[in-house]
Scaffold this active site. Structure first.
Site, PDB file in Angstrom:
ATOM      1  CG  ASP A   1       2.386  -2.506  -8.219  1.00 40.70           C
ATOM      2  OD1 ASP A   1       2.593  -2.133  -9.528  1.00 40.70           O
ATOM      3  OD2 ASP A   1       1.405  -3.019  -7.825  1.00 40.70           O
TER       4      ASP A   1
ATOM      5  CD  GLU B   1      -2.365   3.053  -5.532  1.00 41.04           C
ATOM      6  OE1 GLU B   1      -3.302   2.365  -5.949  1.00 41.04           O
ATOM      7  OE2 GLU B   1      -1.236   3.269  -5.337  1.00 41.04           O
TER       8      GLU B   1
ATOM      9  CG  HIS C   1      -2.095  -1.009  -7.053  1.00 42.32           C
ATOM     10  ND1 HIS C   1      -2.626  -0.192  -5.958  1.00 42.32           N
ATOM     11  CD2 HIS C   1      -2.261  -2.188  -6.353  1.00 42.32           C
ATOM     12  CE1 HIS C   1      -2.543  -0.996  -4.824  1.00 42.32           C
ATOM     13  NE2 HIS C   1      -2.308  -2.047  -5.036  1.00 42.32           N
TER      14      HIS C   1
ATOM     15  NE  ARG D   1      -4.271  -1.364  -0.141  1.00 41.17           N
ATOM     16  CZ  ARG D   1      -4.532  -2.289  -0.909  1.00 41.17           C
ATOM     17  NH1 ARG D   1      -3.594  -2.641  -1.662  1.00 41.17           N
ATOM     18  NH2 ARG D   1      -5.692  -2.963  -0.828  1.00 41.17           N
TER      19      ARG D   1
END
Length: 331
Positions: free
Chosen positions: A258, A263, A295, A234
């Site tokens: 990632d 985001e 992500h 996260r």
């Protein structure tokens, strides 16, 4: 019985339709996310399925309860953006998909690290300019590194298994240790101890507000010089500004990310030709020792299929029996 699913991607549709036909249950598919503007679409359904990193509407569960919704089923693991107390207060079960493919995320985290250690992005950029020299891009090997794994649930354990295949030494931290791993003696007593021992730190833990910016300037200062950070968990776990400072100073040799703390307006959106008005994100992307992906660590055919089917099965179970193994707001 009727269900409605939001944020449905093209690659998910075949699995939704296959399940719908097999179970003779209507599942309405909505490409848009679940927002204040789209929330009225839940009317006339028994279950809501969703998948988004952004916040859900604050009035979601009150509205859902008034419309007879029995279950809110998310097609992912993390519930940090779901108000579980509000769901319980409105007698709505919330289910997740706790293990759609731990291997997918673990493999991707190692992929990010390998690209950093072997300077793949640097070679790619040079090759695009027809510069095929090696100089300045000497790589490193995993087998002689100490890997610090924070979070030893299904994904963390899958990552440990992969790293052991490289011959790396493992140290781990988890407030809820796995008994088998504990017997192997890989746990340290604190995150601070892990920071001091690990050459590479990989995050595989859920997120809550108390963990926000767990990796901050103080934490980075306690790490080894030249540490690598990998985050497929996260974004809010890392203070991005502090990470950028660490990357610029050389304290942090590289980061594979990632996920990013801000985001939601960025990832899974087509922003070609548009200005990104996030100076922190723009600064992060400009650094040569950073790899940012949107992500997608979970994103394999196996994981997509499991996320759809398991979320639908959980919703069906709640409607038919009042319970499911994957309820996350049970008393």
């Amino acid at each position: 019985m009727k269900m409605i699913a939001f944020s449905v991607r093209d690659d998910e549709e075949p699995f939704f339709r296959e399940w719908s036909t097999k179970n003779n249950i209507q599942v309405d598919l909505i490409k848009d996310p679940l927002t204040d503007e789209t929330m009225d679409k839940i009317n006339g359904h028994d279950a809501v399925l969703a998948l988004q990193t952004g916040e859900y509407p604050k009035s979601l569960f009150n509205k859902a309860q008034s419309l007879g919704i029995k279950v809110f089923s998310i097609r992912n693991v993390g519930v940090d953006n779901v108000d579980l107390k509000e769901a319980s207060a409105n007698n709505i079960a919330v289910t997740n998909v706790p293990a759609y493919s731990p291997t997918a995320i673990a493999e991707f985290s190692v992929t990010l690290l390998l690209q950093l250690l072997r300077k793949i992005d640097n070679f790619r950029k040079r090759s695009e300019q027809q510069d095929f020299r090696w100089e300045g891009n000497v790589g490193q090997e995993i087998h002689d590194k100490t890997i610090g794994v924070i979070g030893t649930g299904r994904i963390g354990k899958a990552a440990i298994s992969i790293y052991r295949g490289f011959g790396a030494k493992i140290v781990a931290y988890d407030p809820y240790p796995d008994s088998k791993l504990a017997a192997e003696g890989i746990y340290v007593d604190s995150k601070e101890e892990l920071y001091q021992k690990a050459d590479i730190i990989t995050l595989h833990m859920p997120a809550s507000l108390k963990d926000k910016h767990m990796i901050d300037a103080q934490a980075i200062s306690e790490m080894k010089d030249g540490v690598y950070l990998i985050n497929t968990a996260r974004g809010l776990l890392i203070d991005t500004a502090a990470l950028i400072d660490g990357l610029k100073s050389g304290k942090v040799a590289g980061a594979g990310l990632d996920t990013y703390e801000n985001e939601s307006p960025l990832f899974n959106h087509d922003l070609r030709g548009k200005e990104i008005k996030d100076p922190l994100f723009n600064e992060l992307r400009e650094l040569e020792n950073v790899i940012v992906t949107p992500h997608v660590a979970f994103y394999t055919d196996t994981a997509v299929k499991n996320m759809v089917r398991l979320s639908l099965n959980s919703a069906k179970s709640v409607i038919e029996t009042g319970t499911a193994d994957s309820i996350v707001n049970a008393e």
